[in-house]
Design a protein around this motif. Structure first.
Motif, PDB file in Angstrom:
ATOM      1  N   LEU A 195       0.709  -1.113  -0.184  1.00  0.00           N
ATOM      2  CA  LEU A 195      -0.015   0.078  -0.111  1.00  0.00           C
ATOM      3  C   LEU A 195       1.017   1.189   0.022  1.00  0.00           C
ATOM      4  CD1 LEU A 195      -2.927  -1.015   2.439  1.00  0.00           C
ATOM      5  CD2 LEU A 195      -3.074  -0.311   0.183  1.00  0.00           C
ATOM      6  N   LEU A 196       2.083   1.194   0.853  1.00  0.00           N
ATOM      7  CA  LEU A 196       2.788   2.341   0.982  1.00  0.00           C
ATOM      8  C   LEU A 196       3.540   2.484  -0.587  1.00  0.00           C
ATOM      9  CD1 LEU A 196       4.203   4.759   2.461  1.00  0.00           C
ATOM     10  CD2 LEU A 196       5.889   3.125   3.358  1.00  0.00           C
ATOM     11  N   THR A 197       3.879   1.490  -1.041  1.00  0.00           N
ATOM     12  CA  THR A 197       4.526   1.724  -2.313  1.00  0.00           C
ATOM     13  C   THR A 197       3.770   2.325  -3.672  1.00  0.00           C
ATOM     14  OG1 THR A 197       6.196  -0.060  -1.708  1.00  0.00           O
ATOM     15  CG2 THR A 197       5.647   0.378  -4.215  1.00  0.00           C
ATOM     16  N   GLN A 198       2.523   1.832  -3.263  1.00  0.00           N
ATOM     17  CA  GLN A 198       1.535   2.147  -4.577  1.00  0.00           C
ATOM     18  C   GLN A 198       1.158   3.591  -4.030  1.00  0.00           C
ATOM     19  OE1 GLN A 198      -1.575  -0.350  -5.759  1.00  0.00           O
ATOM     20  NE2 GLN A 198      -0.216  -2.031  -5.359  1.00  0.00           N
ATOM     21  N   ALA A 199       0.951   4.012  -2.899  1.00  0.00           N
ATOM     22  CA  ALA A 199       0.607   5.366  -2.431  1.00  0.00           C
ATOM     23  C   ALA A 199       1.558   6.390  -2.996  1.00  0.00           C
ATOM     24  CB  ALA A 199       0.124   5.511  -0.980  1.00  0.00           C
ATOM     25  N   ARG A 200       2.807   5.975  -2.718  1.00  0.00           N
ATOM     26  CA  ARG A 200       4.112   6.859  -3.080  1.00  0.00           C
ATOM     27  C   ARG A 200       4.021   7.266  -4.340  1.00  0.00           C
ATOM     28  NH1 ARG A 200       8.530   5.088   1.315  1.00  0.00           N
ATOM     29  NH2 ARG A 200       7.703   6.451   3.101  1.00  0.00           N
ATOM     30  N   MET A 201       3.463   6.311  -5.359  1.00  0.00           N
ATOM     31  CA  MET A 201       3.559   6.566  -6.533  1.00  0.00           C
ATOM     32  C   MET A 201       2.344   7.652  -7.218  1.00  0.00           C
ATOM     33  SD  MET A 201       3.607   3.047  -8.854  1.00  0.00           S
ATOM     34  CE  MET A 201       4.229   1.872  -7.781  1.00  0.00           C
ATOM     35  N   ARG A 202       1.468   7.996  -6.030  1.00  0.00           N
ATOM     36  CA  ARG A 202       0.464   9.002  -6.466  1.00  0.00           C
ATOM     37  C   ARG A 202       0.921  10.184  -5.315  1.00  0.00           C
ATOM     38  NH1 ARG A 202      -5.661   6.498  -6.233  1.00  0.00           N
ATOM     39  NH2 ARG A 202      -5.315   4.689  -7.530  1.00  0.00           N
ATOM     40  N   GLU A 203       1.357   9.900  -4.459  1.00  0.00           N
ATOM     41  CA  GLU A 203       1.551  11.018  -3.306  1.00  0.00           C
ATOM     42  C   GLU A 203       3.085  10.860  -2.760  1.00  0.00           C
ATOM     43  OE1 GLU A 203      -0.244  13.722  -2.211  1.00  0.00           O
ATOM     44  OE2 GLU A 203      -1.771  13.205  -3.656  1.00  0.00           O
ATOM     45  N   PRO A 204       4.071  11.077  -3.333  1.00  0.00           N
ATOM     46  CA  PRO A 204       5.405  10.936  -3.148  1.00  0.00           C
ATOM     47  C   PRO A 204       5.685  11.018  -1.674  1.00  0.00           C
ATOM     48  CG  PRO A 204       5.269  12.093  -5.264  1.00  0.00           C
ATOM     49  CD  PRO A 204       4.075  12.077  -4.566  1.00  0.00           C
ATOM     50  N   ASN A 205       5.299  11.966  -0.987  1.00  0.00           N
ATOM     51  CA  ASN A 205       5.650  12.344   0.396  1.00  0.00           C
ATOM     52  C   ASN A 205       4.632  11.695   1.349  1.00  0.00           C
ATOM     53  OD1 ASN A 205       7.475  14.173  -0.529  1.00  0.00           O
ATOM     54  ND2 ASN A 205       6.019  15.838  -0.692  1.00  0.00           N
ATOM     55  N   ILE A 206       4.180  10.776   0.895  1.00  0.00           N
ATOM     56  CA  ILE A 206       3.388   9.945   2.165  1.00  0.00           C
ATOM     57  C   ILE A 206       4.196   9.237   2.840  1.00  0.00           C
ATOM     58  CG2 ILE A 206       2.646   7.957   0.519  1.00  0.00           C
ATOM     59  CD1 ILE A 206      -0.278   7.972   1.741  1.00  0.00           C
ATOM     60  N   ASP A 207       3.903   9.113   4.164  1.00  0.00           N
ATOM     61  CA  ASP A 207       4.807   8.173   5.115  1.00  0.00           C
ATOM     62  C   ASP A 207       4.142   7.034   5.631  1.00  0.00           C
ATOM     63  OD1 ASP A 207       3.055   9.299   7.219  1.00  0.00           O
ATOM     64  OD2 ASP A 207       4.553  10.574   7.858  1.00  0.00           O
ATOM     65  N   ARG A 208       4.656   6.255   6.040  1.00  0.00           N
ATOM     66  CA  ARG A 208       4.429   4.978   6.645  1.00  0.00           C
ATOM     67  C   ARG A 208       3.189   5.047   7.791  1.00  0.00           C
ATOM     68  NH1 ARG A 208       6.622   0.200   6.124  1.00  0.00           N
ATOM     69  NH2 ARG A 208       8.628   1.356   5.357  1.00  0.00           N
ATOM     70  N   ALA A 209       3.383   6.295   8.680  1.00  0.00           N
ATOM     71  CA  ALA A 209       2.451   6.209   9.580  1.00  0.00           C
ATOM     72  C   ALA A 209       1.102   6.745   9.199  1.00  0.00           C
ATOM     73  CB  ALA A 209       2.862   7.465  10.602  1.00  0.00           C
ATOM     74  N   THR A 210       1.036   7.463   7.893  1.00  0.00           N
ATOM     75  CA  THR A 210      -0.314   7.728   7.221  1.00  0.00           C
ATOM     76  C   THR A 210      -1.094   6.450   6.760  1.00  0.00           C
ATOM     77  OG1 THR A 210       0.429   9.983   6.523  1.00  0.00           O
ATOM     78  CG2 THR A 210      -1.407   9.026   5.368  1.00  0.00           C
ATOM     79  N   VAL A 211      -0.299   5.516   6.240  1.00  0.00           N
ATOM     80  CA  VAL A 211      -0.805   4.240   5.984  1.00  0.00           C
ATOM     81  C   VAL A 211      -1.563   3.571   7.004  1.00  0.00           C
ATOM     82  CG1 VAL A 211      -0.262   1.954   4.857  1.00  0.00           C
ATOM     83  CG2 VAL A 211       0.657   4.268   3.671  1.00  0.00           C
ATOM     84  N   TYR A 212      -0.779   3.401   7.895  1.00  0.00           N
ATOM     85  CA  TYR A 212      -1.144   2.574   9.430  1.00  0.00           C
ATOM     86  C   TYR A 212      -2.362   3.389   9.893  1.00  0.00           C
ATOM     87  CZ  TYR A 212       2.522  -0.755   8.797  1.00  0.00           C
ATOM     88  OH  TYR A 212       3.093  -2.163   8.458  1.00  0.00           O
ATOM     89  N   ARG A 213      -2.285   4.781  10.009  1.00  0.00           N
ATOM     90  CA  ARG A 213      -3.452   5.339  10.616  1.00  0.00           C
ATOM     91  C   ARG A 213      -4.602   5.242   9.878  1.00  0.00           C
ATOM     92  NH1 ARG A 213       0.489   9.483  11.979  1.00  0.00           N
ATOM     93  NH2 ARG A 213      -0.115  10.635   9.892  1.00  0.00           N
ATOM     94  N   THR A 214      -4.440   5.352   8.474  1.00  0.00           N
ATOM     95  CA  THR A 214      -5.644   4.839   7.646  1.00  0.00           C
ATOM     96  C   THR A 214      -6.409   3.789   7.471  1.00  0.00           C
ATOM     97  OG1 THR A 214      -4.850   6.763   5.818  1.00  0.00           O
ATOM     98  CG2 THR A 214      -6.437   5.205   5.303  1.00  0.00           C
TER      99      THR A 214
END
Length: 184
Positions: free
Chosen positions: A74-93
């Motif tokens: 999820l983090l890898t794919q999300a960074r393709m859309r939003e390069p500055n997304i961090d791991r914490a955002t993925v886990y919080r979501t």
């Protein structure tokens, strides 16, 4: 009387028959299909949850996933859309979606170590079949599964809210390959 429930999910099982009445239509967005995935964005909007661009990216990836994804994927794919997304955002979501009962967290027989995988809840529960040989995950639902849940609730008085079933073994393709091997 139990609702009429079909026996296969063509998205998950790659079936090719065309009998719409006997096949789930996950990808068709057919509102009458009991196996259809819920719209995470609609559910969150109805609850008044604020969506940042990063949170929206994670949610859309989960919603549109053609396979079970772990947090790292999820983090890898999300960074393709939003390069500055961090791991914490993925886990919080993921935590938010789990608390709201919009996604399921699965271990899928720990085929890939201790990873957990996520999928959007559907209107109908289903089992996950994990192949120990090739790692393939198939989904399965049937009227018998629905009857078992009903029987469990009736006999015990237990209010069933979440059902998870994972089955480990060999998929059809791996079983056929093993049977075709020359015998010595």
């Amino acid at each position: 009387m139990l609702p009429q429930i079909s026996n296969c999910d063509c998205v998950a099982t790659s079936c090719t028959h065309s009998a719409a009445a006997s096949c789930d239509r996950v990808a068709t967005k057919d509102a009458s299909c009991p196996f259809e995935r819920r719209s995470l964005l609609d559910e969150l909007a109805a609850k008044g949850i604020r969506l940042t661009a990063q949170r929206r990216a994670v949610i859309e990836i989960i919603q549109d996933a053609g396979e079970h994804l772990d947090a790292a994927a999820l983090l890898t794919q999300a960074r393709m859309r939003e390069p500055n997304i961090d791991r914490a955002t993925v886990y919080r979501t993921l935590d938010l979606l789990k608390k709201l009962r919009l996604i399921d967290e699965l271990d899928l027989m720990h085929l890939k170590g201790e990873k957990h995988f996520y999928e959007v809840k559907t209107r109908r529960d289903h089992a996950h079949l994990a192949c120990f040989q090739c790692g393939r995950i198939e989904e399965f639902s049937s009227i018998a599964f629905e009857r078992l849940k009903s029987e469990l609730a009736t006999q015990t008085g237990f209010e069933v809210r979440v059902t998870r079933l994972e089955v480990g073994g060999r998929c059809r393709a791996c079983t056929v390959k093993t049977e075709e091997l020359p015998k010595h």
